[in-house]
Design a protein around this motif. Structure first.
Motif, short mmCIF file in Angstrom:
data_model
loop_
_atom_site.label_atom_id
_atom_site.label_comp_id
_atom_site.label_asym_id
_atom_site.label_seq_id
_atom_site.Cartn_x
_atom_site.Cartn_y
_atom_site.Cartn_z
N LYS A 129 -5.47 -75.40 6.53
CA LYS A 129 -6.33 -75.52 6.12
C LYS A 129 -6.76 -74.44 6.48
CE LYS A 129 -10.29 -77.78 6.73
NZ LYS A 129 -11.15 -78.68 6.69
N GLU A 130 -6.07 -73.64 6.39
CA GLU A 130 -6.05 -71.52 6.50
C GLU A 130 -5.06 -71.33 5.59
OE1 GLU A 130 -4.33 -70.19 9.95
OE2 GLU A 130 -5.44 -70.62 11.89
N GLN A 131 -3.88 -72.50 5.54
CA GLN A 131 -3.11 -71.87 4.18
C GLN A 131 -3.98 -72.10 2.35
OE1 GLN A 131 -0.43 -70.28 4.56
NE2 GLN A 131 -0.10 -70.11 1.50
N TRP A 132 -4.39 -73.08 2.60
CA TRP A 132 -4.95 -73.92 1.13
C TRP A 132 -6.21 -74.17 1.40
CZ3 TRP A 132 0.42 -76.09 3.35
CH2 TRP A 132 0.85 -75.42 2.30
N LYS A 190 -3.06 -83.10 -3.39
CA LYS A 190 -4.04 -82.60 -3.09
C LYS A 190 -3.52 -81.37 -3.54
CE LYS A 190 -6.19 -85.53 -1.85
NZ LYS A 190 -7.99 -86.39 -3.21
N ILE A 191 -2.78 -79.92 -3.37
CA ILE A 191 -2.20 -78.88 -3.56
C ILE A 191 -2.41 -78.15 -4.62
CG2 ILE A 191 -1.62 -76.76 -3.43
CD1 ILE A 191 -0.21 -77.30 -0.48
N GLN A 192 -1.67 -79.54 -5.86
CA GLN A 192 -1.90 -79.86 -7.48
C GLN A 192 -3.13 -79.57 -7.84
OE1 GLN A 192 1.82 -82.74 -7.41
NE2 GLN A 192 1.00 -82.09 -9.77
N LYS A 234 3.88 -79.38 -10.27
CA LYS A 234 4.18 -79.99 -9.17
C LYS A 234 5.98 -79.34 -8.79
CE LYS A 234 6.33 -84.28 -7.33
NZ LYS A 234 6.35 -85.48 -7.25
N ASP A 235 6.05 -77.93 -9.37
CA ASP A 235 7.33 -77.93 -8.33
C ASP A 235 6.38 -76.50 -7.52
OD1 ASP A 235 9.01 -79.48 -9.91
OD2 ASP A 235 9.58 -77.70 -11.38
#
Length: 69
Positions: free
Chosen positions: A18-21, A42-44, A51-52
């Motif tokens: 959560k700190e990173q994203w 979820k990051i996408q 995706k890459d």
């Protein structure tokens, strides 16, 4: 437990994720629940990455935090 499932250290790394994203929500973290492909997805979704790019960020994060899935 399969290769994609995180070990027992998932709970301690949730905060670091959560700190990173920071755009990831608590509901996202529940959905991810230690699954690498769910994290990438979820990051996408939250950041609009291909995706890459999401895979590369996760790999970099794994290496820097010595996290094993």
């Amino acid at each position: 437990m399969n290769n994609d499932q995180a070990g027992g250290n998932w709970k301690q790394f949730k905060g670091k994720i959560k700190e990173q994203w920071g755009k990831l929500t608590d509901d996202d973290m529940t959905t991810i629940e230690g699954k690498r492909e769910q994290l990438v997805g979820k990051i996408q979704e939250r950041y609009g990455y291909e995706k890459d790019a999401a895979e590369k960020e996760v790999k970099t994060w794994e290496d820097s935090n010595k996290y094993k899935w």
